[in-house]
Scaffold this motif. Structure first.
Motif, PDB file in Angstrom:
ATOM      1  N   LEU A   1       0.781  -1.149   0.003  1.00  0.00           N
ATOM      2  CA  LEU A   1      -0.090  -0.290   0.070  1.00  0.00           C
ATOM      3  C   LEU A   1       0.818   1.090  -0.011  1.00  0.00           C
ATOM      4  O   LEU A   1       0.405   2.452  -0.364  1.00  0.00           O
ATOM      5  CB  LEU A   1      -0.970   0.057   1.223  1.00  0.00           C
ATOM      6  N   HIS A   2       2.300   1.093   0.591  1.00  0.00           N
ATOM      7  CA  HIS A   2       2.895   2.353   0.630  1.00  0.00           C
ATOM      8  C   HIS A   2       3.835   2.567  -0.626  1.00  0.00           C
ATOM      9  O   HIS A   2       3.774   3.486  -1.298  1.00  0.00           O
ATOM     10  CB  HIS A   2       3.805   2.139   1.848  1.00  0.00           C
ATOM     11  N   THR A   3       4.572   1.474  -1.118  1.00  0.00           N
ATOM     12  CA  THR A   3       5.353   1.624  -2.334  1.00  0.00           C
ATOM     13  C   THR A   3       4.842   1.235  -3.462  1.00  0.00           C
ATOM     14  O   THR A   3       5.392   1.429  -4.642  1.00  0.00           O
ATOM     15  CB  THR A   3       6.684   0.470  -2.153  1.00  0.00           C
ATOM     16  N   LYS A   4       3.643   0.614  -3.529  1.00  0.00           N
ATOM     17  CA  LYS A   4       2.762   0.127  -4.634  1.00  0.00           C
ATOM     18  C   LYS A   4       3.481  -0.799  -5.444  1.00  0.00           C
ATOM     19  O   LYS A   4       3.318  -0.896  -6.727  1.00  0.00           O
ATOM     20  CB  LYS A   4       2.480   1.370  -5.703  1.00  0.00           C
ATOM     21  N   CYS A   5       4.574  -1.396  -4.890  1.00  0.00           N
ATOM     22  CA  CYS A   5       5.255  -2.499  -5.537  1.00  0.00           C
ATOM     23  C   CYS A   5       4.540  -3.863  -5.474  1.00  0.00           C
ATOM     24  O   CYS A   5       4.002  -4.279  -4.283  1.00  0.00           O
ATOM     25  CB  CYS A   5       6.639  -2.719  -5.066  1.00  0.00           C
ATOM     26  N   PRO A   6       4.558  -4.872  -6.482  1.00  0.00           N
ATOM     27  CA  PRO A   6       4.005  -6.027  -6.118  1.00  0.00           C
ATOM     28  C   PRO A   6       4.740  -6.957  -5.216  1.00  0.00           C
ATOM     29  O   PRO A   6       6.079  -7.041  -5.160  1.00  0.00           O
ATOM     30  CB  PRO A   6       4.182  -6.726  -7.552  1.00  0.00           C
ATOM     31  N   VAL A   7       4.145  -7.425  -4.412  1.00  0.00           N
ATOM     32  CA  VAL A   7       4.561  -8.444  -3.278  1.00  0.00           C
ATOM     33  C   VAL A   7       4.008  -9.992  -3.347  1.00  0.00           C
ATOM     34  O   VAL A   7       4.984 -10.792  -3.213  1.00  0.00           O
ATOM     35  CB  VAL A   7       4.214  -7.863  -1.866  1.00  0.00           C
ATOM     36  N   LEU A   8       2.977 -10.162  -3.699  1.00  0.00           N
ATOM     37  CA  LEU A   8       2.601 -11.518  -3.824  1.00  0.00           C
ATOM     38  C   LEU A   8       1.560 -11.729  -5.084  1.00  0.00           C
ATOM     39  O   LEU A   8       0.682 -10.886  -5.409  1.00  0.00           O
ATOM     40  CB  LEU A   8       1.346 -11.621  -2.630  1.00  0.00           C
ATOM     41  N   GLN A   9       1.686 -12.518  -5.730  1.00  0.00           N
ATOM     42  CA  GLN A   9       1.240 -13.191  -7.130  1.00  0.00           C
ATOM     43  C   GLN A   9       0.130 -14.278  -6.642  1.00  0.00           C
ATOM     44  O   GLN A   9       0.787 -15.265  -6.103  1.00  0.00           O
ATOM     45  CB  GLN A   9       2.340 -13.540  -8.121  1.00  0.00           C
TER      46      GLN A   9
ATOM     47  N   PHE B   1      14.075  -6.948 -12.582  1.00  0.00           N
ATOM     48  CA  PHE B   1      13.637  -7.762 -13.662  1.00  0.00           C
ATOM     49  C   PHE B   1      12.379  -8.817 -13.418  1.00  0.00           C
ATOM     50  O   PHE B   1      11.559  -8.597 -14.219  1.00  0.00           O
ATOM     51  CB  PHE B   1      14.890  -8.657 -14.223  1.00  0.00           C
ATOM     52  N   GLN B   2      12.579  -9.245 -12.314  1.00  0.00           N
ATOM     53  CA  GLN B   2      11.270 -10.078 -11.825  1.00  0.00           C
ATOM     54  C   GLN B   2      10.191  -9.292 -11.527  1.00  0.00           C
ATOM     55  O   GLN B   2       8.860  -9.674 -11.787  1.00  0.00           O
ATOM     56  CB  GLN B   2      11.726 -10.759 -10.565  1.00  0.00           C
ATOM     57  N   ILE B   3      10.081  -8.145 -11.070  1.00  0.00           N
ATOM     58  CA  ILE B   3       9.154  -7.185 -10.658  1.00  0.00           C
ATOM     59  C   ILE B   3       8.412  -6.800 -11.901  1.00  0.00           C
ATOM     60  O   ILE B   3       7.210  -6.547 -12.295  1.00  0.00           O
ATOM     61  CB  ILE B   3       9.448  -5.901  -9.892  1.00  0.00           C
TER      62      ILE B   3
ATOM     63  N   GLU C   1       4.694  -7.173 -13.684  1.00  0.00           N
ATOM     64  CA  GLU C   1       3.835  -6.259 -14.202  1.00  0.00           C
ATOM     65  C   GLU C   1       3.235  -6.390 -15.483  1.00  0.00           C
ATOM     66  O   GLU C   1       2.335  -6.318 -15.957  1.00  0.00           O
ATOM     67  CB  GLU C   1       4.513  -4.867 -14.256  1.00  0.00           C
ATOM     68  N   GLU C   2       4.159  -7.102 -16.345  1.00  0.00           N
ATOM     69  CA  GLU C   2       3.835  -7.815 -17.730  1.00  0.00           C
ATOM     70  C   GLU C   2       2.761  -8.917 -17.458  1.00  0.00           C
ATOM     71  O   GLU C   2       1.822  -8.889 -18.400  1.00  0.00           O
ATOM     72  CB  GLU C   2       5.092  -8.193 -18.577  1.00  0.00           C
ATOM     73  N   TRP C   3       3.067  -9.720 -16.528  1.00  0.00           N
ATOM     74  CA  TRP C   3       2.144 -10.807 -16.204  1.00  0.00           C
ATOM     75  C   TRP C   3       0.605 -10.184 -15.792  1.00  0.00           C
ATOM     76  O   TRP C   3      -0.626 -10.379 -16.481  1.00  0.00           O
ATOM     77  CB  TRP C   3       2.398 -11.653 -15.276  1.00  0.00           C
ATOM     78  N   ILE C   4       0.779  -9.164 -15.414  1.00  0.00           N
ATOM     79  CA  ILE C   4      -0.498  -8.603 -14.947  1.00  0.00           C
ATOM     80  C   ILE C   4      -1.328  -7.813 -16.176  1.00  0.00           C
ATOM     81  O   ILE C   4      -2.539  -8.049 -16.443  1.00  0.00           O
ATOM     82  CB  ILE C   4      -0.272  -7.257 -13.895  1.00  0.00           C
ATOM     83  N   THR C   5      -0.578  -7.266 -17.008  1.00  0.00           N
ATOM     84  CA  THR C   5      -1.249  -6.675 -18.444  1.00  0.00           C
ATOM     85  C   THR C   5      -1.653  -7.643 -19.032  1.00  0.00           C
ATOM     86  O   THR C   5      -2.863  -7.583 -19.449  1.00  0.00           O
ATOM     87  CB  THR C   5      -0.022  -5.641 -18.966  1.00  0.00           C
ATOM     88  N   LYS C   6      -0.855  -8.802 -19.344  1.00  0.00           N
ATOM     89  CA  LYS C   6      -1.209  -9.651 -20.396  1.00  0.00           C
ATOM     90  C   LYS C   6      -2.295 -10.591 -19.674  1.00  0.00           C
ATOM     91  O   LYS C   6      -3.147 -10.880 -20.464  1.00  0.00           O
ATOM     92  CB  LYS C   6       0.183 -10.831 -20.407  1.00  0.00           C
ATOM     93  N   ASN C   7      -2.558 -10.801 -18.538  1.00  0.00           N
ATOM     94  CA  ASN C   7      -3.432 -11.634 -17.840  1.00  0.00           C
ATOM     95  C   ASN C   7      -4.576 -11.082 -17.375  1.00  0.00           C
ATOM     96  O   ASN C   7      -5.656 -11.245 -16.801  1.00  0.00           O
ATOM     97  CB  ASN C   7      -2.971 -12.719 -16.853  1.00  0.00           C
ATOM     98  N   GLN C   8      -4.753  -9.620 -17.513  1.00  0.00           N
ATOM     99  CA  GLN C   8      -5.780  -8.686 -16.993  1.00  0.00           C
ATOM    100  C   GLN C   8      -6.037  -9.096 -15.357  1.00  0.00           C
ATOM    101  O   GLN C   8      -7.099  -9.252 -15.174  1.00  0.00           O
ATOM    102  CB  GLN C   8      -6.950  -8.764 -17.708  1.00  0.00           C
ATOM    103  N   ALA C   9      -4.959  -9.312 -14.800  1.00  0.00           N
ATOM    104  CA  ALA C   9      -4.915  -9.509 -13.312  1.00  0.00           C
ATOM    105  C   ALA C   9      -5.416  -8.517 -12.575  1.00  0.00           C
ATOM    106  O   ALA C   9      -5.186  -7.256 -12.909  1.00  0.00           O
ATOM    107  CB  ALA C   9      -3.739 -10.107 -12.559  1.00  0.00           C
ATOM    108  N   ASP C  10      -6.404  -8.845 -11.441  1.00  0.00           N
ATOM    109  CA  ASP C  10      -6.687  -7.927 -10.344  1.00  0.00           C
ATOM    110  C   ASP C  10      -5.650  -7.456  -9.553  1.00  0.00           C
ATOM    111  O   ASP C  10      -4.927  -8.205  -9.234  1.00  0.00           O
ATOM    112  CB  ASP C  10      -7.964  -8.505  -9.690  1.00  0.00           C
ATOM    113  N   GLU C  11      -5.865  -6.029  -9.164  1.00  0.00           N
ATOM    114  CA  GLU C  11      -4.517  -5.442  -8.304  1.00  0.00           C
ATOM    115  C   GLU C  11      -5.230  -4.967  -7.048  1.00  0.00           C
ATOM    116  O   GLU C  11      -6.349  -4.429  -7.255  1.00  0.00           O
ATOM    117  CB  GLU C  11      -3.836  -4.532  -9.001  1.00  0.00           C
ATOM    118  N   VAL C  12      -4.735  -5.484  -5.908  1.00  0.00           N
ATOM    119  CA  VAL C  12      -5.169  -5.032  -4.791  1.00  0.00           C
ATOM    120  C   VAL C  12      -3.965  -4.617  -3.747  1.00  0.00           C
ATOM    121  O   VAL C  12      -2.783  -4.817  -3.998  1.00  0.00           O
ATOM    122  CB  VAL C  12      -6.099  -5.871  -3.866  1.00  0.00           C
ATOM    123  N   TYR C  13      -4.079  -3.573  -2.772  1.00  0.00           N
ATOM    124  CA  TYR C  13      -3.252  -3.046  -1.866  1.00  0.00           C
ATOM    125  C   TYR C  13      -3.493  -3.331  -0.627  1.00  0.00           C
ATOM    126  O   TYR C  13      -4.651  -3.210   0.036  1.00  0.00           O
ATOM    127  CB  TYR C  13      -3.208  -1.755  -2.240  1.00  0.00           C
TER     128      TYR C  13
END
Length: 584
Positions: free
Chosen positions: A477-485, A529-531, A535-547
Motif C-alpha cells: 500500500l505504501h510502495t505500490k510494488c507487487p509483493v504477492l502473486q 527484472f522479476q518485478i 507487471e507484464e503478467w498483470i497486463t497480459k492476463n488482466q490480473a486484479d490488483e489490490v493493495y
C-alpha cells in the motif's frame, strides 16, 4: 492383511505427514501420505490399507528394508461408504489413498450428522454455533453484527493479543457506507454531463462535504470497524493545525439535521427536531424522481451513511447528523422502480438537447466549494484499511499502521496526509485483531471466527466473482510494488492435515475445513527484472490488483508457505508457482 495389533510401529511415525483433501460436490476423499526421506514406489513393499471405522482410523502397513511398518491416520468427520473398495498406490514421493463417501463433504447432512444422530458428547456440550462456524465458510455479515452490537447496553473493544481495553463505552453502531460514491451515483443517475442537471456530480460533492467521523459512533464494514480517534483509550496522534478548522467548517456545512436521543429508563427515543437545508437541496428535483426506491428494494445503493456528532445537553444526548441527499431521499421518500424508469425514459428522449441549468435553475453550475481535505473524498479514496483498489488510491493519502498502545500488536490503520492525525478523524480496526468482549475468542465474541487468512480469502473470492478474474497481485500500500502473486485454482476445496500417530497415541476426532486452492509466488525480494515480469503478467492476463499493508502481506505469505508444506513435492509446484491453500 495383517491385523494392526500384530504390526510394529515405525521408529518415528511422526516423520510421516498426512493430508486429507476433498472437493465440494464430489463424494471422494483423497489422502496424501508422505515422508521426505522415503521413496514409497521403491522402498514401501506389500502395501496394505485397513479401515478401523469404530476408531475413525486408517491403518497403512508396508515393509521397508524388510521391517514391517504401520502408520495410523485419523479419519476426519465424514460419511465413508464401507462397501466401496479402498483405492491406494505407492508413488515416487507419496502414498495416495482414495475413499468413497456416501455424501460430499459440503452436504448439510454430512456437516451435521454427528449432532443430528446425537453420537458425540463434545458436540452436545460445545456451543452449536461455534462448532458449525468452524466447519463452514466465514460469514461476514456486518448488518447482523450491527444489530447484535446495538442490542447490548454498552460495548468495549479489546486487543486480541493482550486483552487490553481499547475504547470507551460505545452504544451507536451503523453500517459503513460504500466508498464508491461516484460509481453509485452514476449508476443511479447516469454519467452523462446533463443527466438530471448533473445531479451525480452534485451528490458526490455534497457527500464529500458532509463526510466526517463522529465521537460515540462505530461504523462497521465487512472486514473492519471505523471509530473516531476520541473514542480510543490511551492513544495519541500527531496534531494537524488545520484539523480543528476543518471539523468546524464541516459542522457549519449545510444539509444537516438534528436528532435528539433521549434516554428514559434505559430506553432510547429518537425524533427529528429540525431539518435546515434538506428540503431546499431537494427542491430542484422532480417530485416523482425524488421518490427513489427504498434501500431494501435496491440493495445496490449503499449510500445509507449517517455521521453523528455528540453534544452534552443535560440529561439528554443530542446528535447532529450530516447525510448525503441521496441517503435522505431513499429513507424519507417512498417510490417505486416504475416511476424512476418512466422518468428516465422521458429524460433520455430529451438528453443533451438542453442546458443543465434549465433543469435546476436554482443550483449554481460551479457546485459547492470544498476544502482541500474534503476533495480527497470525491472518488472514495478512503476505505476500510484492509484492502484497497487502484480506484481507491490517492497519492496525497497515506495509510499509517495503528498498534495496540499496550502491547504494540497491529490493530488496524488510519488514513492521513503528511503523517498527521486521521484525515477523517477515524481509525480502522480490523476485526481479525480485536474482540468484542472478554475472554477473547469466547462464545460471546462476535469476531471470534475472523482471522486475517479467512478475511483475505473472502475478499479474494468476492473479487474473483466481481472482476471475473482468477489472477490477483497484492501490492504494498505504501510502495505500490507487487509483493504477492496469486492464481485461484479451486474456490471449493476441503482439507485437513497432521502427522501420523504412534501406536499408543489416542485418536482424536478430526474435522475437515473449507479452503481454497491457489498458486502463489512471493515477490517481496524480487529483482527489478522479476518485478517487471510480474507487471507484464498483470497486463497480459488482466490480473486484479489490490493493495494491503506490508505487515499483513508478510503474514499472508507465511500462511501460504506453511500450507505449501502439507503437500508432497510432486503436488507443491505447478506452472512455476507454488501450490497452497487458504482457509475460507
Amino acid at each position: 492383511m495383517s491385523s494392526s495389533t500384530d504390526l510394529r510401529a515405525s521408529e518415528n511415525p511422526s516423520d510421516w505427514r498426512f493430508t486429507w483433501e476433498a472437493q465440494s460436490h464430489t463424494p471422494t476423499l483423497r489422502l496424501f501420505l508422505f515422508d521426505l526421506n522415503t521413496k514409497p514406489s521403491c522402498q514401501c513393499t506389500n502395501l496394505e490399507v485397513k479401515l478401523v471405522l469404530e476408531q475413525s482410523l486408517l491403518v497403512v502397513s508396508f515393509f521397508e528394508d524388510e521391517v514391517e511398518t504401520s502408520l495410523r491416520v485419523p479419519i476426519p468427520r465424514v460419511l465413508v461408504d464401507v462397501e466401496a473398495p479402498v483405492q491406494f498406490s505407492a508413488l515416487d514421493d507419496h502414498i495416495e489413498i482414495k475413499l468413497v463417501l456416501l455424501l460430499p463433504v459440503d452436504h448439510p447432512i454430512g456437516l451435521n450428522f454427528e449432532s443430528v444422530l446425537n453420537l458425540s458428547e463434545d458436540y452436545e456440550s460445545a456451543p452449536r454455533n461455534v462448532v458449525s462456524d468452524e466447519l463452514r465458510t466465514l460469514s461476514m455479515d456486518s448488518g447482523s453484527e450491527v444489530k447484535n452490537l446495538s442490542s447490548m447496553e454498552e460495548v468495549h473493544f479489546y486487543c486480541r493479543n493482550c486483552s487490553n481495553k481499547l475504547t470507551r463505552s460505545l452504544r451507536f453502531f451503523k453500517e459503513m457506507p460504500s466508498v464508491n460514491w461516484r460509481e453509485v451515483a452514476d449508476n443511479w443517475f447516469g454519467a452523462c454531463c446533463c443527466s438530471f442537471g448533473g445531479i451525480s456530480e452534485k451528490l458526490v460533492t455534497k457527500y464529500a462535504e458532509s463526510y466526517a467521523c463522529a465521537a460515540g459512533v462505530c461504523l462497521l464494514s465487512t472486514t473492519s470497524l471505523t471509530l473516531c480517534k476520541d473514542d480510543l483509550v490511551g492513544c495519541k496522534f500527531p496534531d494537524l493545525d488545520s484539523s480543528q478548522d476543518y471539523e468546524s467548517e464541516l459542522n457549519d456545512a449545510g444539509g444537516s439535521f438534528l436528532i435528539e436521543v433521549t434516554q428514559e429508563s434505559g430506553s432510547k427515543h429518537e425524533s427529528i427536531v429540525s431539518c435546515e437545508n434538506l428540503s431546499q437541496r431537494m427542491q430542484d428535483l422532480d417530485e416523482k424522481f425524488c421518490s427513489l426506491c427504498p434501500r431494501e428494494n435496491n440493495p445496490g445503493a449503499r449510500l445509507e451513511h449517517e455521521v453523528i456528532e455528540k453534544a452534552s445537553n443535560g440529561d439528554s444526548l443530542s446528535y447532529v447528523c450530516h447525510e448525503s441527499d441521496i441517503t435522505r431521499n431513499m429513507e424519507l421518500h417512498n417510490g417505486c422502480h416504475a416511476d424512476i424508469k418512466k422518468h428516465i425514459q422521458n429524460h433520455d428522449t430529451e438528453c443533451c438537447t438542453h442546458d443543465s441549468s434549465e433543469t435546476s435553475p436554482k443550483e449554481p453550475k460551479c457546485g459547492i466549494e470544498l476544502l482541500p481535505n474534503q476533495k480527497i473524498f470525491l472518488n472514495g479514496y478512503l476505505g476500510n484499511g484492509f484492502m484497497a483498489r487502484s480506484s481507491n488510491l490517492s497519492k496525497d493519502v497515506s495509510w499509517i499502521e495503528f498498534p495496540c498502545p499496550h502491547c504494540s500488536y497491529l490493530l488496524g490503520a488510519y488514513p492521513c496526509i503528511n503523517g498527521c492525525s486521521p484525515l477523517d478523524g477515524g481509525v480502522r480496526l480490523l476485526k481479525c485483531y480485536i474482540s468484542t468482549c472478554l475472554p477473547v475468542g469466547g462464545s460471546s465474541d462476535l469476531f471470534r471466527n475472523y482471522t486475517l487468512e479467512r478475511m483475505f480469502t473472502n475478499q479474494l473470492l468476492e473479487s474473483a466473482e466481481d472482476e471475473l478474474s482468477f489472477r490477483t497481485v497484492v501490492k504494498d500500500l505504501h510502495t505500490k510494488c507487487p509483493v504477492l502473486q496469486l492464481v485461484l485454482l479451486n474456490p471449493h476445496s476441503w482439507c485437513s492435515t497432521g502427522y501420523c500417530l504412534s501406536t499408543m497415541e489416542p485418536v482424536a476426532k478430526m474435522d475437515i475445513y473449507p479452503t481454497i486452492k491457489v498458486l502463489f509466488s512471493d515477490c517481496s525480494n524480487g529483482t527489478e527484472f522479476q518485478i517487471r515480469n510480474v507487471e507484464e503478467w498483470i497486463t497480459k492476463n488482466q490480473a486484479d490488483e489490490v493493495y494491503m499493508l506490508a505487515s499483513q502481506i508478510k503474514e499472508l505469505i507465511e500462511f501460504l508457505e506453511s500450507a505449501n508444506n502439507v503437500y508432497p513435492p510432486s503436488h507443491s509446484f505447478l506452472q512455476g508457482l507454488l501450490l497452497s491453500s487458504l482457509r475460507r
